[in-house]
Write a protein that holds these residues in place. Sequence first.
Motif, short mmCIF file in Angstrom:
data_model
loop_
_atom_site.label_atom_id
_atom_site.label_comp_id
_atom_site.label_asym_id
_atom_site.label_seq_id
_atom_site.Cartn_x
_atom_site.Cartn_y
_atom_site.Cartn_z
N UNK A 214 0.84 -1.20 0.00
CA UNK A 214 0.00 0.00 0.00
C UNK A 214 0.88 1.26 0.00
N UNK A 215 0.35 2.32 -0.51
CA UNK A 215 1.10 3.59 -0.65
C UNK A 215 1.55 4.13 0.70
N UNK A 216 0.74 4.02 1.72
CA UNK A 216 1.11 4.59 3.03
C UNK A 216 2.32 3.88 3.62
N UNK A 217 2.49 2.58 3.36
CA UNK A 217 3.66 1.84 3.86
C UNK A 217 4.92 2.29 3.12
N UNK A 218 4.79 2.51 1.83
CA UNK A 218 5.94 2.98 1.05
C UNK A 218 6.38 4.35 1.55
N UNK A 219 5.42 5.24 1.83
CA UNK A 219 5.75 6.57 2.34
C UNK A 219 6.39 6.49 3.74
N UNK A 220 5.88 5.61 4.57
CA UNK A 220 6.46 5.44 5.92
C UNK A 220 7.89 4.93 5.84
N UNK A 221 8.14 3.99 4.95
CA UNK A 221 9.50 3.48 4.79
C UNK A 221 10.43 4.58 4.27
N UNK A 222 9.95 5.37 3.34
CA UNK A 222 10.78 6.43 2.76
C UNK A 222 11.08 7.52 3.79
N UNK A 223 10.15 7.83 4.66
CA UNK A 223 10.36 8.88 5.66
C UNK A 223 11.08 8.39 6.91
N UNK A 224 11.06 7.08 7.15
CA UNK A 224 11.70 6.57 8.37
C UNK A 224 13.23 6.68 8.32
N UNK A 225 13.82 6.54 7.15
CA UNK A 225 15.29 6.63 7.05
C UNK A 225 15.80 8.01 7.44
N UNK A 226 15.26 9.10 6.87
CA UNK A 226 15.73 10.42 7.32
C UNK A 226 15.37 10.71 8.78
#
Length: 156
Positions: free
Chosen positions: A8-20
Motif C-alpha cells: 500500500x502507498x502509506x507503507x511505502x511513504x512510511x518506509x521512505x520517511x523513516x530513514x531520514x
Amino acid sequence: MLESAQLPAWIIYCQALSTPAIALLACTIAYGQWKTAQRKIAYDLFEKRLAALRKFQSAVRNFEATDTFDVKVINELYPAIVGMKYLFGKDVEDRVDIATTAIKVRFWQKFEFSDQAPPDAMKHAPASEEIRKALRLFAEDEVIFDKYLRLAQTTR
C-alpha cells in the motif's frame, strides 16, 4: 514477499520517511553527547583551576604565617605556583613567573649559598616583606582569576 509495487502507498511513504527520521534522531543524540562532553571538559578544567587556586592561596597563607623560610614552605609553595602556570592563561603565567622568581630569591637569601654567586636576576633581591606582599596580592587578586573560574565559559 510483497514487492514495493504491491505494498500500500502509506507503507511505502512510511518506509521512505523513516530513514531520514532515524538519521535526524541519530544526529540529535550525537549533538547532545557532544554538548555533554564539552560541558564535562569545562567542568573538569574548572575543578582543576579551583583546586590549584585554593592550594596556592593556602600555601601563601602558610608562607605568610611562618617566620622561617624553610624547605617545607618551599615544597608547599613552589609546586602550587608552578602548577597554576599550566592551567591559566598568559596573564596568570606572567605573575607565576614573578612569584617563582621571588621564591627563588628568598630561598637564596635564606640559605646564602656563599660558594656560588647568585644569578643576575637575583642580584637585586626584594626584601622578604616585599615578597610576602607580592604573593599576597597575587593570591587575593580575584579579578585575574575571575575569568578562569566561570563554569559557563565554554558551555554556550
